[in-house]
Design an enzyme around this catalytic site. Structure first.
Site, PDB file in Angstrom:
ATOM      1  N   ARG A 138       0.871  -1.179   0.000  1.00 31.87           N
ATOM      2  CA  ARG A 138       0.000   0.000   0.000  1.00 31.87           C
ATOM      3  C   ARG A 138       0.905   1.225   0.000  1.00 31.87           C
ATOM      4  O   ARG A 138       2.061   1.152   0.423  1.00 31.87           O
ATOM      5  CB  ARG A 138      -0.885   0.017   1.248  1.00 31.87           C
ATOM      6  CG  ARG A 138      -1.822  -1.181   1.378  1.00 31.87           C
ATOM      7  CD  ARG A 138      -2.578  -1.128   2.705  1.00 31.87           C
ATOM      8  NE  ARG A 138      -3.505  -2.241   2.821  1.00 31.87           N
ATOM      9  CZ  ARG A 138      -3.218  -3.410   3.389  1.00 31.87           C
ATOM     10  NH1 ARG A 138      -1.999  -3.624   3.870  1.00 31.87           N
ATOM     11  NH2 ARG A 138      -4.128  -4.374   3.469  1.00 31.87           N
ATOM     12  N   LYS A 163      -1.886  -2.174   7.694  1.00 34.50           N
ATOM     13  CA  LYS A 163      -3.288  -2.068   8.066  1.00 34.50           C
ATOM     14  C   LYS A 163      -3.592  -3.273   8.956  1.00 34.50           C
ATOM     15  O   LYS A 163      -3.394  -4.403   8.552  1.00 34.50           O
ATOM     16  CB  LYS A 163      -4.134  -2.109   6.784  1.00 34.50           C
ATOM     17  CG  LYS A 163      -5.599  -1.787   6.983  1.00 34.50           C
ATOM     18  CD  LYS A 163      -6.281  -1.792   5.634  1.00 34.50           C
ATOM     19  CE  LYS A 163      -7.765  -1.492   5.769  1.00 34.50           C
ATOM     20  NZ  LYS A 163      -8.446  -1.519   4.445  1.00 34.50           N
ATOM     21  N   HIS A 269      -2.891   3.033  -5.493  1.00 39.89           N
ATOM     22  CA  HIS A 269      -3.404   1.713  -5.106  1.00 39.89           C
ATOM     23  C   HIS A 269      -3.635   0.813  -6.316  1.00 39.89           C
ATOM     24  O   HIS A 269      -3.694  -0.415  -6.176  1.00 39.89           O
ATOM     25  CB  HIS A 269      -4.704   1.871  -4.312  1.00 39.89           C
ATOM     26  CG  HIS A 269      -4.907   0.808  -3.271  1.00 39.89           C
ATOM     27  ND1 HIS A 269      -4.107   0.682  -2.160  1.00 39.89           N
ATOM     28  CD2 HIS A 269      -5.823  -0.191  -3.184  1.00 39.89           C
ATOM     29  CE1 HIS A 269      -4.524  -0.343  -1.431  1.00 39.89           C
ATOM     30  NE2 HIS A 269      -5.559  -0.899  -2.025  1.00 39.89           N
ATOM     31  N   ARG A 272      -1.074  -1.869  -6.651  1.00 40.60           N
ATOM     32  CA  ARG A 272      -1.276  -3.026  -5.758  1.00 40.60           C
ATOM     33  C   ARG A 272      -2.287  -3.994  -6.387  1.00 40.60           C
ATOM     34  O   ARG A 272      -2.089  -5.212  -6.380  1.00 40.60           O
ATOM     35  CB  ARG A 272      -1.764  -2.532  -4.389  1.00 40.60           C
ATOM     36  CG  ARG A 272      -2.066  -3.631  -3.373  1.00 40.60           C
ATOM     37  CD  ARG A 272      -2.357  -2.975  -2.021  1.00 40.60           C
ATOM     38  NE  ARG A 272      -3.087  -3.822  -1.099  1.00 40.60           N
ATOM     39  CZ  ARG A 272      -2.517  -4.671  -0.243  1.00 40.60           C
ATOM     40  NH1 ARG A 272      -1.211  -4.800  -0.218  1.00 40.60           N
ATOM     41  NH2 ARG A 272      -3.260  -5.383   0.587  1.00 40.60           N
ATOM     42  N   HIS A 295      -3.844  -9.797   3.368  1.00 31.65           N
ATOM     43  CA  HIS A 295      -5.281  -9.903   3.601  1.00 31.65           C
ATOM     44  C   HIS A 295      -5.551 -10.943   4.679  1.00 31.65           C
ATOM     45  O   HIS A 295      -5.017 -12.050   4.630  1.00 31.65           O
ATOM     46  CB  HIS A 295      -6.011 -10.339   2.316  1.00 31.65           C
ATOM     47  CG  HIS A 295      -6.061  -9.267   1.278  1.00 31.65           C
ATOM     48  ND1 HIS A 295      -6.281  -9.522  -0.056  1.00 31.65           N
ATOM     49  CD2 HIS A 295      -5.925  -7.914   1.376  1.00 31.65           C
ATOM     50  CE1 HIS A 295      -6.275  -8.392  -0.734  1.00 31.65           C
ATOM     51  NE2 HIS A 295      -6.060  -7.408   0.113  1.00 31.65           N
ATOM     52  N   TYR A 304      -9.786 -10.401  -7.130  1.00 30.50           N
ATOM     53  CA  TYR A 304      -8.887 -10.367  -8.284  1.00 30.50           C
ATOM     54  C   TYR A 304      -9.154 -11.518  -9.250  1.00 30.50           C
ATOM     55  O   TYR A 304      -8.813 -11.435 -10.420  1.00 30.50           O
ATOM     56  CB  TYR A 304      -7.427 -10.357  -7.820  1.00 30.50           C
ATOM     57  CG  TYR A 304      -7.129  -9.135  -6.979  1.00 30.50           C
ATOM     58  CD1 TYR A 304      -7.174  -7.857  -7.533  1.00 30.50           C
ATOM     59  CD2 TYR A 304      -6.862  -9.256  -5.624  1.00 30.50           C
ATOM     60  CE1 TYR A 304      -6.939  -6.736  -6.763  1.00 30.50           C
ATOM     61  CE2 TYR A 304      -6.627  -8.131  -4.841  1.00 30.50           C
ATOM     62  CZ  TYR A 304      -6.666  -6.888  -5.415  1.00 30.50           C
ATOM     63  OH  TYR A 304      -6.455  -5.763  -4.655  1.00 30.50           O
TER      64      TYR A 304
END
Length: 320
Positions: A138, A163, A269, A272, A295, A304
């Site tokens: 990120r 995150k 972003h 990414r 994630h 994706y």
């Protein structure tokens, strides 16, 4: 002289810093708590509860048409106020009108488009975009990288300011390793010059600055992408060099996209998203991609796979 009692937002600020939340989270939470109080004509939150929270969230969805993520951000800020600052455990069953979750698939560039945009960038901005695309970081993670986080020997990058605050490991692209080493040589010269001028300190996470008071001057803790200017830390008041501001890269990227003639909405972003999609196109396992992206749930990574199926669900047109 008797010290005045702290105002509510000052109390919020103190608790956020005690819990070591990021400065960005601090600004965001205070913004939404202030909005909540103003919406209810400056009533004190201790005199309000679930009904008022519900009304505020409904207002955001219906009248301001905010995104679902924005509404959730406001809810988390207000809940933080009640639980952590006012110490009130609300029996919350918020039945507000919920903002609709976006069903838009992320914008993904082709490999040719990625390299065309990179070609129209230069210097630190080019290196940063290469890093974001080559590692899946990120933007905030890339800007927050410290010298010690890059392991040239093992060809990996440790991503720490993530995150969810959980560290992970991603690859260091071989194609930019030498470029990064040269870049760090110039950053080290800047750091040495700062030290000679009586500066050279850097923000340290959590309680490290108190535990190791000299560590903030150490080379290994310096940002890989430092700001071109020294500035006052908004929290400590100390004059130091922070990392490059995100707006600097965003402006350069916007210009590069325009010069490259790419007719897509491209942000930092996007690289990414493109990283993840291109790995799946190259037949890498989705669990591997999930781990590299950081994630928690594979369902987040699954989007994706939908991007891969663009173009009529990958069905070949009879015209072709």
């Amino acid at each position: 002289m008797e010290q005045r009692p702290k105002k509510l937002l000052e109390q919020v600020q103190d608790v956020i810093r005690l819990k070591h939340y990021s400065y960005q989270t601090e600004k965001t939470y205070i913004y939404w708590i202030r909005r909540y109080i103003l919406y209810h004509d400056k009533r004190h939150p201790k005199d309000m509860g679930s009904a008022e929270i519900e009304a505020f969230l409904t207002h955001l969805a219906v009248n301001e048409n905010v995104a679902a993520s924005t509404q959730n951000q406001a809810l988390h800020a207000v809940l933080f106020l009640y639980k952590e600052v006012l110490k009130q455990d609300l029996d919350l069953k918020v039945d507000a009108v919920r903002a609709k979750k976006s069903k838009h698939l992320p914008t993904v560039l082709t490999k040719d488009e990625v390299f065309l945009i990179i070609k129209h960038l230069s210097g630190v901005h080019q290196l940063l975009i290469k890093l974001l695309y080559g590692t899946g970081l990120r933007l905030s993670e890339g800007l927050s990288l410290r010298v010690k986080d890059i392991d040239f020997a093992q060809k990996q990058i440790i991503v720490r300011d993530t995150k969810g605050n959980e560290s992970r490991v991603t690859m260091l692209p071989e194609s930019i390793a030498e470029e990064l080493k040269i870049h760090l040589q110039s950053v080290k010269i800047i750091h040495q010059q700062d030290l000679q001028k009586g500066y050279g300190s850097v923000y340290l996470p959590f309680a490290l600055e108190r535990k190791y008071p000299r560590a903030k001057y150490d080379w290994i803790w310096q940002f890989v992408f430092p700001s071109s200017n020294i500035s006052k830390d908004p929290r400590s008041g100390e004059v130091r060099r922070h990392h490059l501001h995100e707006s600097s890269l965003q402006k350069a990227l916007k210009q590069a996209v325009r010069q490259a003639g790419i007719q897509k909405k491209v942000g930092c972003h996007t690289f990414r998203h493109s990283f993840a999609t291109h790995l799946l196109q190259d037949s890498y396992d989705i669990r591997t991609v999930q781990e590299l992206l950081g994630h928690k749930d594979v369902k987040t990574t699954m989007i994706y796979t939908h991007v891969l199926n663009r173009g009529g669900k990958a069905v070949r047109s009879p015209l072709d």
